[in-house]
Design a protein around this motif. Structure first.
Motif, short mmCIF file in Angstrom:
data_model
loop_
_atom_site.label_atom_id
_atom_site.label_comp_id
_atom_site.label_asym_id
_atom_site.label_seq_id
_atom_site.Cartn_x
_atom_site.Cartn_y
_atom_site.Cartn_z
N LEU A 270 -7.71 13.09 -5.57
CA LEU A 270 -7.57 11.97 -6.51
C LEU A 270 -8.86 11.16 -6.56
N TYR B 168 4.29 14.09 23.56
CA TYR B 168 4.82 12.72 23.59
C TYR B 168 6.32 12.78 23.36
N GLY C 203 6.00 11.07 3.87
CA GLY C 203 4.82 11.47 4.63
C GLY C 203 4.99 11.24 6.13
N TYR D 7 -5.80 7.47 10.34
CA TYR D 7 -5.43 6.82 11.61
C TYR D 7 -5.48 7.78 12.79
N LEU E 233 3.66 3.70 -6.39
CA LEU E 233 4.02 5.06 -6.79
C LEU E 233 4.10 5.96 -5.57
N GLU E 234 5.20 6.66 -5.41
CA GLU E 234 5.35 7.61 -4.29
C GLU E 234 5.63 8.99 -4.89
N ALA E 235 4.87 9.98 -4.40
CA ALA E 235 4.99 11.33 -4.96
C ALA E 235 6.38 11.93 -4.70
N VAL F 122 -0.92 14.60 9.91
CA VAL F 122 -1.75 13.44 10.25
C VAL F 122 -3.12 13.64 9.61
N ILE G 15 3.91 3.65 5.46
CA ILE G 15 3.78 2.29 6.02
C ILE G 15 2.59 1.56 5.41
N TYR H 20 -1.72 13.11 2.79
CA TYR H 20 -0.86 13.81 1.84
C TYR H 20 -1.42 14.00 0.44
N GLN H 21 -2.65 13.65 0.21
CA GLN H 21 -3.21 13.97 -1.11
C GLN H 21 -4.61 14.50 -0.94
N GLY I 284 3.93 5.84 -0.58
CA GLY I 284 5.08 5.08 -0.05
C GLY I 284 5.30 5.34 1.42
N GLY J 289 -1.19 5.63 13.79
CA GLY J 289 -1.08 4.67 12.68
C GLY J 289 0.21 3.91 12.57
#
Ligand SMILES: Cc1cc2nc3c(=O)[nH]c(=O)nc-3n(C[C@H](O)[C@H](O)[C@H](O)COP(=O)(O)OP(=O)(O)OC[C@H]3O[C@@H](n4cnc5c(N)ncnc54)[C@H](O)[C@@H]3O)c2cc1C
Length: 438
Positions: free
Chosen positions: A256, A301, A78, A377, A70-72, A354, A51, A252-253, A49, A381
């Motif tokens: 899988l 930045y 993230g 990215y 599905l968002e963990a 990232v 962008i 973030y994973q 979940g 990203g």
């Protein structure tokens, strides 16, 4: 400068824990996103979940597909909900790398699509009335004379080979008018780039995806993907049977999809938000409300929020540990750039991950006929992930030409296998940090 302003809404959605200033300034309300329970059927199951996943869900739903996302954790958990918020054309790598891999013509297509990604961001913000403080103007600042030569060469090359005329060299008073410091010997001003509140933008995409019919489930980590002609994704309390699966989990994973392991490296990036500056202080930092990145490899930045907080990013960690004395280090950097801000209090600090690829170009592709992914990215990203979602929706809808331009980019695994990968990357980073000092 074209600044979009919205009435400042009181926070309508509090996430726990309130880990960043973004989370304490949420202005977008979502319908409930309950954890997945039981078995559901969808045309497409999107995992992630941020962008990438939300733009995929939105564009698919707009095309009439039944989508379950599905968002963990929570939507925006993230990088998308933690980032510097800079909306930039281009990729995390230079165009020479793309030309070498794909040829000049495809590189031109990639560049034009990266510009489209910026326009798409603006279009989504406007079309879905997302209150995310979108503002235009960006400075790519030289820190040393080598950067001056490199940035001018970049401007010339982009004009000559890509017909891109949106870069203007500034130095002296013309530069000080946009960023009030003597530290930079010059900068490229880019009018086709800007910045926004990344979590509100991400939540705005989620709201738009819900309005288009997408089903979003938070706290629903995908635990396994059953591959084959009729794939299925399992969570702790549910299962989605779908025709297609889109993996949009970026840094973030892990694990899988074993084929993707080692194609991206996870690196943590850190940010702070100061207390709100006075109007006078803000005018002595970025009077035109531009965003700025310096040209170092391990770059700093920053930008101002609409509430005039200075949002400053710039420390990296590859082992997941927050750099020591983060606030003090950021404080020292800010004071060096803007002595009048010395001692301004740092109200928030947070980190996010990232996903970096070896060549720093994004890694899009498909495994078999029905498992798609977009990741890597390499810190660039915010705009591109939105376009990735659009291209994924096009590809699933049967028009994959544009997605395939990116998917043709060759990617190698980081060397060293599981045990040596991190030490090798740390070594490389030390090399670049040293180079930044020279
Ligand atoms: C501190 C920081 C600053 C940055 N600044 C900029 C910037 O200024 N400009 C720029 O262009 N880019 C920037 N970036 C990069 C940019 O934020 C990312 O490239 C972009 O947000 C990637 O979006 P995404 O949706 O692919 O990934 P993410 O936003 O990371 O989303 C992935 C989601 O997948 C979920 N997930 C993971 N595993 C599972 C699972 N098994 N099941 C379900 N869900 C799962 C995660 O919880 C996460 O929400 C920055 C990143 C960071 C961390």
């Amino acid at each position: 400068m074209n600044t979009q302003t919205f009435p400042s809404a009181s926070p309508v959605r509090r996430l726990e824990p309130a880990a960043s200033w973004y989370r304490d300034s949420i202005a977008v309300d979502l319908h409930a996103c309950p954890p997945l329970a039981g078995e559901v059927r969808a045309d497409v199951c999107v995992i992630g979940g941020g962008i990438t996943g939300l733009s995929t869900a939105l564009h698919l739903a707009e095309r009439g597909h039944a989508v379950t996302l599905l968002e963990a954790g929570e939507i925006g958990h993230g990088a998308s909900g933690r980032s510097g918020g800079q909306i930039l054309p281009g990729l995390g790598t230079d165009m020479a790398t793309v030309e070498k891999a794909l040829g000049r013509e495809a590189a031109r297509d990639v560049w034009e699509m990266s510009r489209e990604a910026v326009r798409l961001t603006a279009d989504l913000v406007e079309r879905h009335a997302i209150p995310c403080e979108l503002s235009w103007g960006y400075l790519h600042a030289a820190v040393k004379s080598r950067h001056v030569r490199e940035l001018k060469a970049f401007r010339d090359r982009m004009a000559r080979d890509y017909g891109y005329e949106a870069l203007e060299w500034l130095e002296g008073d013309a530069l000080r008018e946009r960023v009030v410091t003597d530290v930079y010997p010059g900068a490229l001003y880019e009018r086709e780039a800007g910045h926004l509140h990344p979590l509100n933008y991400t939540l705005g995409l989620a709201r738009a995806a819900q309005a288009a019919g997408g089903q979003l489930h938070e706290h629903s980590p995908a635990l396994a993907i059953q591959r084959g002609p009729k794939p299925a994704v399992t969570t702790q309390a549910g299962r989605v049977r779908a025709d297609y699966v889109v993996l949009a989990t970026n840094a973030y994973q892990s694990g899988l999809v074993p084929e993707l392991s080692g194609r991206v490296m996870r690196a943590a990036n850190y940010m702070i938000a100061t207390e709100p500056l006075t109007a006078d202080q803000a005018a002595r930092v970025l009077p035109h409300n531009d965003a700025l990145s310096d040209a170092n490899f391990v770059l700093d930045y920053y930008r101002l929020s609409a509430s005039r907080r200075l949002i400053y990013g710039g420390e990296v960690s590859y082992d997941g540990r927050e750099p020591r004395n983060l606030s003090a280090r950021m404080d020292a950097k800010i004071a060096r750039l803007f002595p009048s801000l010395q001692g301004v209090s740092i109200d928030y600090r947070w980190g996010g991950d990232v996903a970096i690829t070896l060549n720093r170009a994004p890694d899009f592709g498909r495994l078999g006929a029905n498992l798609f992914y977009a990741q890597g990215y390499s810190g660039h990203g915010m705009a591109l992930a939105g376009l990735a979602g659009k291209l994924l929706a096009e590809a699933i809808g049967g028009q994959s030409e544009r997605f395939d331009v990116f998917a043709a980019m060759p990617h190698r695994r980081f060397p060293g296998g599981r045990r040596l990968r991190l030490p090798l990357l740390l070594l490389a980073t030390h090399f670049y940090k040293l180079r930044d000092r020279l």
